[in-house]
Scaffold this active site. Structure first.
Site, PDB file in Angstrom:
ATOM      1  N   ASN A 139      34.454  59.715 -32.334  1.00 20.14           N
ATOM      2  CA  ASN A 139      34.987  60.146 -31.038  1.00 20.14           C
ATOM      3  C   ASN A 139      33.903  60.318 -29.983  1.00 20.14           C
ATOM      4  O   ASN A 139      34.009  59.812 -28.863  1.00 20.14           O
ATOM      5  CB  ASN A 139      35.733  61.478 -31.194  1.00 20.14           C
ATOM      6  N   ILE A 140      32.841  61.046 -30.342  1.00 18.94           N
ATOM      7  CA  ILE A 140      31.786  61.342 -29.369  1.00 18.94           C
ATOM      8  C   ILE A 140      31.030  60.075 -28.986  1.00 18.94           C
ATOM      9  O   ILE A 140      30.808  59.799 -27.807  1.00 18.94           O
ATOM     10  CB  ILE A 140      30.829  62.417 -29.918  1.00 18.94           C
ATOM     11  N   SER A 144      29.839  55.981 -34.422  1.00 20.71           N
ATOM     12  CA  SER A 144      30.901  55.275 -33.697  1.00 20.71           C
ATOM     13  C   SER A 144      32.218  56.042 -33.716  1.00 20.71           C
ATOM     14  O   SER A 144      33.288  55.453 -33.594  1.00 20.71           O
ATOM     15  CB  SER A 144      31.101  53.874 -34.296  1.00 20.71           C
ATOM     16  N   GLY A 170      33.108  64.566 -38.088  1.00 15.80           N
ATOM     17  CA  GLY A 170      31.744  65.024 -37.840  1.00 15.80           C
ATOM     18  C   GLY A 170      31.720  66.458 -37.346  1.00 15.80           C
ATOM     19  O   GLY A 170      30.925  67.283 -37.811  1.00 15.80           O
ATOM     20  N   ALA A 198      38.866  67.353 -32.769  1.00 15.08           N
ATOM     21  CA  ALA A 198      37.758  67.572 -33.709  1.00 15.08           C
ATOM     22  C   ALA A 198      37.803  66.532 -34.820  1.00 15.08           C
ATOM     23  O   ALA A 198      38.664  66.578 -35.697  1.00 15.08           O
ATOM     24  CB  ALA A 198      37.843  68.973 -34.297  1.00 15.08           C
ATOM     25  N   CYS A 205      29.212  71.474 -28.031  1.00 13.34           N
ATOM     26  CA  CYS A 205      30.147  71.463 -26.901  1.00 13.34           C
ATOM     27  C   CYS A 205      30.347  72.877 -26.367  1.00 13.34           C
ATOM     28  O   CYS A 205      30.353  73.106 -25.151  1.00 13.34           O
ATOM     29  CB  CYS A 205      31.473  70.830 -27.306  1.00 13.34           C
ATOM     30  N   ASN A 253      36.058  69.284 -24.895  1.00 15.39           N
ATOM     31  CA  ASN A 253      34.872  69.492 -25.725  1.00 15.39           C
ATOM     32  C   ASN A 253      34.086  68.203 -25.905  1.00 15.39           C
ATOM     33  O   ASN A 253      32.856  68.190 -25.920  1.00 15.39           O
ATOM     34  CB  ASN A 253      35.261  70.070 -27.087  1.00 15.39           C
ATOM     35  N   ALA A 282      32.625  68.848 -40.178  1.00 14.05           N
ATOM     36  CA  ALA A 282      31.567  68.988 -41.185  1.00 14.05           C
ATOM     37  C   ALA A 282      30.426  69.871 -40.693  1.00 14.05           C
ATOM     38  O   ALA A 282      29.622  70.358 -41.489  1.00 14.05           O
ATOM     39  CB  ALA A 282      31.028  67.610 -41.571  1.00 14.05           C
TER      40      ALA A 282
END
Length: 313
Positions: free
Chosen positions: A15-16, A13, A168, A165, A133, A291, A171
């Site tokens: 950004n992406i 849950s 996730g 960024a 990305c 991205n 990392a």
């Protein structure tokens, strides 16, 4: 009569995942957003999903399987981390062997998929990997040269705003470079690939920019340029903010002054330089986060085609 929609869940849950959820709800023709899965009960992504009427759980993939809607889910997008995806795939596969997983991590359990290059070959795959990305932005350019001339080496530099960024992405930096490098070879067609990522801390944040260097056999420059421009237009069809930042540049490397490429040896031939900019659609993060946008757009384009294929079958 509206076409049948297949239900989809998103694990992750952040950004992406949140950007992808918004894209599915606004633009998908064949998918219906059914569940958002996270591990942080206070995450903005879960809160947004709940406000939009989407089933949520903060108990990870185990929580997803306990949701009433799980039995109806055909597609799962995994936007967690490489390590987590390996576990998520095994856990879900044991319960629903036929479930389709779209992997937005660098785990790469399944084949690499760059929609504009090789999606047709993987429509029946149960798990496809969306590379990274940087891979989604640059591999089409490598493939564009590959269809004109033999590519011996390709190197990409992906520069993204530090603000875009999340934890996730940070990392997974090592996995990013490894997965992108392998996919430059496997999908882009280069004999040897290398990837570099740069997190740009500039304020105000800058848009995603990518540089692609391709070393190939000598070829007709007009044909190479036309191939690149056609490929860029094809990517633009599902990532509207994708564009060539400037004209393609060419340099001929003469045989008497060759380049020495580590791991490859001496090279002479054609050097092609491509400069790309990706502006985000600003569905979740601002427009500088291209991205984010290219990754979620590619994942959605892939799942859409798969779902369409399943419905028609």
């Amino acid at each position: 009569m509206a076409s049948e929609k297949l239900k989809a869940a998103i694990i992750g849950s952040g950004n992406i995942g949140t950007d992808l959820m918004i894209k599915i709800m606004r633009h998908s023709e064949h998918l219906e957003m059914a569940a958002m899965v996270g591990i942080d009960a206070a995450s903005d992504g879960l809160a947004r999903a709940a406000r939009l009427g989407v089933a949520t759980t903060h108990e990870g993939v185990e929580g997803l399987t306990r949701l009433p809607v799980f039995d109806d889910i055909d597609f799962v997008f995994d936007a967690t981390s490489a390590g987590a995806h390996v576990k998520n795939d095994a856990f879900l596969r044991a319960l629903k062997p036929g479930i389709r997983l779209i992997d937005l991590t660098p785990a790469a359990i399944g084949p690499y998929c760059v929609p504009v290059v090789n999606l047709d070959a993987h429509l029946d795959s149960r798990n496809v990997n969306m590379v990274t990305c940087g891979g989604q932005a640059t591999i089409p350019m490598v493939a564009a040269v590959s269809r004109v001339a033999k590519v011996h080496y390709a190197e990409i530099v992906a520069s993204i705003s530090s603000k875009s960024a999340g934890p996730g992405t940070r990392a997974n930096i090592d996995e990013f470079t490894e997965t992108t490098s392998k996919a430059i070879e496997a999908v882009g067609g280069a004999a040897k690939g290398k990837a570099i990522i740069v997190l740009n801390p500039a304020e105000p944040p800058v848009m995603m920019r990518d540089t692609v260097y391709v070393l190939s056999d000598l070829a007709d420059r007009a044909q190479v340029e036309a191939s690149i421009e056609a490929m860029a237009a094809a990517v633009h069809a599902y990532v509207p903010g994708y564009r060539l930042k400037q004209k393609v540049q060419f340099d001929e490397i003469a045989a008497d002054v060759p380049l020495n490429i580590p791991g490859l040896g001496r090279f002479s031939g054609l050097k092609t330089s491509v400069f790309i900019e990706v502006e985000g659609a600003a569905h979740y993060l601002p427009a500088y986060a291209g991205n984010l946008d290219i990754m979620t757009s590619a994942a959605l384009a892939t799942a859409e085609r798969m779902a369409q294929s399943l419905v028609q079958a």
